[in-house]
Design an enzyme around this catalytic site. Structure first.
Site, PDB file in Angstrom:
ATOM      1  N   GLY A  46       0.441  -1.140  -0.144  1.00 25.80           N
ATOM      2  CA  GLY A  46      -0.036  -0.048  -0.105  1.00 25.80           C
ATOM      3  C   GLY A  46       0.980   1.275   0.177  1.00 25.80           C
ATOM      4  N   CYS A 130      -8.954  -0.276   4.539  1.00 26.80           N
ATOM      5  CA  CYS A 130      -7.870  -0.528   5.737  1.00 26.80           C
ATOM      6  C   CYS A 130      -8.438   0.065   6.382  1.00 26.80           C
ATOM      7  CB  CYS A 130      -6.409   0.305   5.346  1.00 26.80           C
ATOM      8  SG  CYS A 130      -4.993  -0.109   6.420  1.00 26.80           S
TER       9      CYS A 130
END
Lengths: 303, 260
Positions: A46, A130
């Site tokens: 990420g 997330c």
């Protein structure tokens, strides 16, 4: 030898096996253990517009069939990725895709624009799910309106294949999937980790510095499979299925439930060569059942 | 260094104390080069509550026998399962992982090296001592434990250098903690290496700092992948969060933020 290639939003994958963001580094970490060019794609760690230190240690708690993590999107930012990491991975012979995270619309857009400029990154996976970041992506990912808003904004500036990673921490994942489909997402990937918690009984304390964290591994597989199936029946865009896949059989199950491709995540930590082995296993399965192409099993569940 | 995933055969499983076992593993191929301080990730099969591999430091590499030694403290289900291995069993191991202790480049005769181990943290000190001796140094070991029965592999250590001990109950060596041992004040050490419980390593690091002695510590933060992918095992350093599995497990104390 069956045909293994699949297409997602105009992007061709040599086979449906990819690796999940956050579990495979930038790919290079696994190069000693397997041939990276044998899998369909790699979703790298990420990436956010700015450098992030992530959460405090401890960030990991093991469970019986999986683990909790609370990494919190530690990464050195999009510029560092473009200047330092991209040159090292751009010639890996598979689809190298970047998971893009943010906390505001503006920094999602800015990060996606930076990654769009990199020629050999044909797709991004927008992380609106997330669970480990305050005011993080999950705020966008838990309502259809929030999800639609961020996808609409990124779709305007991102011309390549746009995949949106969905959170399972919602009442109805199909509502979110429909919302992002409506804004022009090319595909959805699901599921991200499930919000969980671990306690140290002896110390009477939480194990993770953040108290709660994201659960992944074989323990979440039935939930992920159910959500892939529900989403397959709700949207027309391709689904990339993930959640606890640890062998070719799991991968086939996800495809039968409707996934066009799959990601292997946490199990990379147990067997760093599992993704390459999964490609071989899927091919054997197709041959054994007389399928000419892996696309024949997508959503082929007989109910 | 290139990393490998090998199915290694158990050649010996020696119970050292009720809570420790020494596993000796071999491979059909010649084992790759391994450095002192590096570790391996062992897959644990057949334990329903164990999902991840177990990071275990390299205790010793017997090149002649093509054997890797792992000293394992039986803490949870995973390590207890590992201790049940029988000779001939295959164990899947990723190796070698992480960085290593620094072998000094200074004149061996002038360089006094102290290797401080506590509990199962003595494990990497054996291979480090062997490598230092092979490089011409005369390492001094200082090993700490709760009591005499917890001091492991003493005969092995004695092959590579002088051995000093402390026990908390005074049953062997000097009574107390390693940081109280008289050798610390009797010898002007040029370098200290340490591995053990974090409070012990912090005390050793504090001693080293106060005397301006270079000091390397080996950390064992909770870990998943072992190869720098998951970012779970991070330690706060002067350069921010870094992975213990790839930037470590060995750190110069100057890089750590323990003092702050």
């Amino acid at each position: 030898m069956a045909k293994l290639n699949v297409n997602i939003g105009g992007l061709e994958f040599k086979n449906p096996v990819t690796t999940a963001s956050g579990t495979f580094g930038y790919g290079l970490e696994f190069a000693d253990f397997m041939d990276l060019s044998k899998i369909g794609g790699i979703f790298v760690k990420g990436t956010t517009i700015m450098h992030r230190e992530g959460n405090l240690y401890p960030r990991m708690a093991e469970t019986s069939a999986g683990m909790l993590n609370a990494v919190g999107l530690q990464n050195k930012g999009a510029d560092y990725f473009a200047e330092t990491i991209y040159p090292k991975i751009k010639d890996i012979d598979t689809n190298m895709m970047v998971n893009v995270s943010g906390s505001t619309l503006e920094n999602y857009i800015e990060c996606a624009e930076k990654i769009a400029a990199l020629e050999n990154i044909p797709a991004i996976e927008l992380n609106i799910s997330c669970p480990n970041v305050k005011q993080g992506g999950m705020a966008f990912g838990v309502t259809p309106q929030g999800a639609a808003e961020v996808v609409r904004a990124v779709r305007k500036i991102y011309p390549k294949t746009l995949i949106v990673k969905l959170s399972p921490n919602v009442t109805d994942i199909t509502e979110i999937a429909k919302a992002v489909e409506g804004e022009g997402a090319d595909a959805v990937s699901l599921i991200n980790t499930m919000l969980g918690m671990a306690v140290d009984a002896e110390k009477r304390k939480p194990i993770l510095s953040t108290i709660t964290g994201g659960l992944s591994g074989p323990c979440v597989k039935p939930v992920a499979l159910r959500m892939v199936w529900q989403t397959y029946n709700a949207v027309k865009i391709p689904i990339i299925g993930l959640g606890g896949i640890s062998n070719w059989k799991d991968a086939v199950e996800f495809m039968l439930a409707g996934a066009t491709a799959i990601q292997i995540g946490t199990y990379n930590f147990v067997d760093p060569a599992i993704s390459e082995k999964t490609v071989v296993g899927i091919n054997d399965y197709l041959d054994r059942h007389g399928f000419e192409s892996v696309t024949d099993i997508i959503g082929a569940l007989e109910v | 260094m290139k990393k490998y995933m090998l199915d290694m055969k158990v050649t010996a499983n020696v119970s050292l104390q009720p809570n420790y076992t020494l596993l000796k593993l071999t491979s059909e191929e010649t084992l790759p080069a391994m450095l002192p301080g590096q570790f391996v990730e062992v897959r644990v099969d057949g334990s329903p509550t164990t999902f991840l591999r177990r990071p275990i430091s390299i205790n010793f590499v017997d090149k002649a026998a093509n054997e890797l030694w792992l000293l394992i403290q039986l803490i949870g289900d995973g390590t207890k399962k590992m201790a049940q291995c029988a000779v001939g069993d295959l164990v899947n191991v990723m190796l070698p992982l992480g960085n290593s202790f620094t072998i000094p480049t200074t004149d061996a005769a002038q360089t006094k090296l102290l290797l401080v181990g506590g509990g199962v943290g003595t494990a990497p000190m054996l291979y480090l001592g062997a490598c230092l001796k092979a490089a011409g140094f005369a390492p001094i070991f200082l090993l700490g434990a709760r009591s005499a029965s917890d001091l492991l592999q003493l005969e092995d250590f004695k092959q590579y250098g002088e051995v000093y001990m402390t026990t908390e109950d005074g049953s062997a060596g000097e009574k107390g903690y390693v940081t109280n041992h008289s050798i610390l004040n009797e010898v002007d050490f040029s370098q200290i290496y340490t591995c053990g419980p974090k409070p012990m390593m912090m005390a050793v690091a504090k001693h080293a700092s106060s005397k301006n002695i270079a000091c390397e510590v080996s950390l064992e933060n909770t870990m998943a992948c072992g190869i720098g992918a998951c970012l779970c095992c991070v330690e706060k350093t002067s350069e921010g969060h870094v992975c213990v599995c790839t930037d470590g497990p060995v750190f110069n104390i100057e890089k750590l933020t323990w003092q702050n």
